[in-house]
Motif scaffolding. Structure first.
Motif, PDB file in Angstrom:
ATOM      1  N   GLY A  92     -36.235  97.441  93.992  1.00 58.93           N
ATOM      2  CA  GLY A  92     -37.131  96.865  92.996  1.00 58.93           C
ATOM      3  C   GLY A  92     -38.533  97.349  93.320  1.00 58.93           C
ATOM      4  O   GLY A  92     -38.816  97.753  94.460  1.00 58.93           O
ATOM      5  N   TYR A 136     -48.309  89.531  94.414  1.00 58.32           N
ATOM      6  CA  TYR A 136     -49.486  90.089  95.123  1.00 58.32           C
ATOM      7  C   TYR A 136     -50.006  89.134  96.203  1.00 58.32           C
ATOM      8  O   TYR A 136     -50.189  89.556  97.342  1.00 58.32           O
ATOM      9  CB  TYR A 136     -50.615  90.471  94.152  1.00 58.32           C
ATOM     10  N   ALA A 180     -44.986  97.805  85.508  1.00 57.38           N
ATOM     11  CA  ALA A 180     -43.593  97.345  85.314  1.00 57.38           C
ATOM     12  C   ALA A 180     -43.202  97.295  83.832  1.00 57.38           C
ATOM     13  O   ALA A 180     -42.022  97.408  83.501  1.00 57.38           O
ATOM     14  CB  ALA A 180     -43.401  95.975  85.958  1.00 57.38           C
ATOM     15  N   SER A 213     -36.092  97.574  86.241  1.00 59.16           N
ATOM     16  CA  SER A 213     -35.617  96.210  85.980  1.00 59.16           C
ATOM     17  C   SER A 213     -35.851  95.731  84.558  1.00 59.16           C
ATOM     18  O   SER A 213     -35.168  94.828  84.098  1.00 59.16           O
ATOM     19  CB  SER A 213     -36.325  95.220  86.911  1.00 59.16           C
TER      20      SER A 213
HETATM   21  C1  LIG Z   1     -40.865  92.194  87.064  1.00 57.04           C
HETATM   22  C2  LIG Z   1     -42.127  92.700  87.669  1.00 57.04           C
HETATM   23  C3  LIG Z   1     -42.146  93.579  88.759  1.00 57.04           C
HETATM   24  C4  LIG Z   1     -41.022  94.058  89.535  1.00 57.04           C
HETATM   25  O1  LIG Z   1     -39.834  93.813  89.420  1.00 57.04           O
HETATM   26  P1  LIG Z   1     -38.722  94.568  90.257  1.00 57.04           P
HETATM   27  O2  LIG Z   1     -37.503  94.010  89.662  1.00 57.04           O
HETATM   28  O3  LIG Z   1     -38.921  94.201  91.694  1.00 57.04           O
HETATM   29  O4  LIG Z   1     -38.913  96.031  90.031  1.00 57.04           O
HETATM   30  C5  LIG Z   1     -43.346  94.071  89.219  1.00 57.04           C
HETATM   31  N1  LIG Z   1     -44.477  93.715  88.648  1.00 57.04           N
HETATM   32  C6  LIG Z   1     -44.524  92.889  87.622  1.00 57.04           C
HETATM   33  C7  LIG Z   1     -45.835  92.580  87.019  1.00 57.04           C
HETATM   34  C8  LIG Z   1     -43.360  92.332  87.105  1.00 57.04           C
HETATM   35  O5  LIG Z   1     -43.423  91.451  86.128  1.00 57.04           O
END
Ligand SMILES: *Cc1c(COP(=O)(O)O)cnc(C)c1O
Length: 369
Positions: A95, A124, A197, A229
């Motif tokens: 992820g 964060y 994302a 994702s």
């Molecule tokens: C969903 C999301 C991610 C990451 O999701 P992964 O499934 O770990 O790739 C990253 N940043 C934001 C702002 C998200 O909403």
């Protein structure tokens, strides 16, 4: 217990509260004994996985006893062809969340600061604090990132700035104009993490949509994260990546688990990348669903934050906790935002048209009761 492990934990960890995920469908089934639950709580792709992905997953199954390719050679190759970048700029993660953690572990420690915005993605502050560093939170402007305030918050201790564009959970996005005046002000020594994302959903409604990749050549202190994702529909498999200067990628590689992305995820992501038709359908469905919600909210007299993602945050006159509960009782799972400092708001992920309809009808029911 004779030993108090809380006092033994790293100081940052002592003060951490865990990430709160969307409620799983099975959990609500167990709790309420109801069926036909609609989950609109985790910004998942309502299309489900595409057929190219399912076929690729099946092909990997006989190899499950072997370790994955720890370097993700083929996925990196596919990404490098697709994005027009060299492989040494790519870091694969379990992820994109994993990549955010790698950044924190590689760059942040006690005494260091990371800058991020109020209402920014919850990972964060968690990643920052877990490393013993200090988060510096800038006030949001109209629920979005105030990039000028973020630039001003950068000080001698700042190592990293985390920015989500579009942001989750607010759905706010900025374009090239604001971005360029921001990135120009950031000292070269400060790593700017631009979390894209939801980039695949943005563009249509903006006159100057931003694509972070176009700035990597000019800004070696820029790191862009992306994920499979959301628009690519692979949330369960946990695969995302970053693009950065090769030296930054090399540093992330030093703290990375040797096999952080598994074989199934690697193969599925490669297949997903090759299925751009699925991506187009995701986009179109999302656009349609967003219009459905906006029309529904207007009809119900609900205020919302215009969103560039696959979700929308809606406001209520009072505490949204009871609305969240009543929606659950009607089999609709959305996301409460009290832990983001938005107690009167709920975030709703865009689902299939009939799921969106169920959610709007359930909302109407709540408002009339
Ligand atoms: C969903 C999301 C991610 C990451 O999701 P992964 O499934 O770990 O790739 C990253 N940043 C934001 C702002 C998200 O909403």
């Amino acid at each position: 217990m004779s030993c108090d492990f809380l006092s033994r934990a790293c100081p940052g960890v002592q003060r951490l509260t865990p990430y709160v995920p969307g409620k799983p469908i099975e959990e609500l089934e167990r709790e309420l004994g109801i069926r036909n639950i609609v989950k609109l709580a985790s910004n998942e792709n309502p299309l489900g996985p595409g057929t190219a992905v399912l076929r690729a997953v099946e092909r990997v199954l006989p190899e499950l006893s072997r370790y994955p390719d720890g370097n993700g050679f083929r996925l990196k190759q596919a990404l490098s062809d697709h994005l027009g970048v060299t492989s040494d700029t790519i870091t694969l993660g379990n992820g994109s969340n994993d990549v955010l953690d790698l950044v924190a572990r590689a760059f942040l420690g006690p005494g260091d600061e990371a800058v991020f915005s109020e209402f920014a993605f919850a990972v964060y502050p968690i990643a920052t604090q877990a490393c013993g560093a200090t988060g510096v939170v800038t006030p949001a402007r109209d629920y979005g990132h105030d990039l000028d305030a973020m630039a001003r918050a950068i000080g001698p201790r700042t190592k990293v700035v985390f920015i989500a564009n579009p942001n989750n959970p607010t759905g706010t996005a900025f374009g090239r104009g604001q971005w360029e005046s921001f990135i120009r002000q950031v000292p070269e020594s400060v790593l700017v993490v631009l979390d894209e994302a939801y980039i695949e959903y943005t563009g249509a409604e903006m006159d100057d949509p931003l694509n972070g990749l176009n700035y990597l050549a000019d800004y070696p202190n820029l790191l862009v994260t992306r994920t499979f994702s959301k628009a690519y529909g692979l949330a369960a498999l946990r695969v995302g990546y970053s693009l950065s200067h090769p030296q930054v990628a090399d540093l992330l590689n030093r703290v990375r688990q040797p096999f952080n992305v598994d074989s199934v995820a690697l193969a599925a992501a490669q297949a997903a990348l090759g299925d751009q038709d699925y991506l187009q359908r995701s986009r179109a469905l999302n656009h349609q669903g967003m219009e459905q919600y906006v029309a529904g909210f207007r009809r119900l007299g609900l205020d919302y934050i215009p969103s560039a993602g696959n979700f929308v945050t809606v406001h209520f006159a009072n505490d949204a906790g009871p609305v969240y509960q009543q929606l659950l009782e009607q089999g609709v799972i959305v996301r409460p935002l009290a832990n983001y400092g938005l107690p009167r708001s709920l975030r709703i992920s865009i689902g299939l048209p009939q799921e969106n309809q169920r959610c709007l009808e359930a909302l109407e029911q709540c408002l009339s009761s």
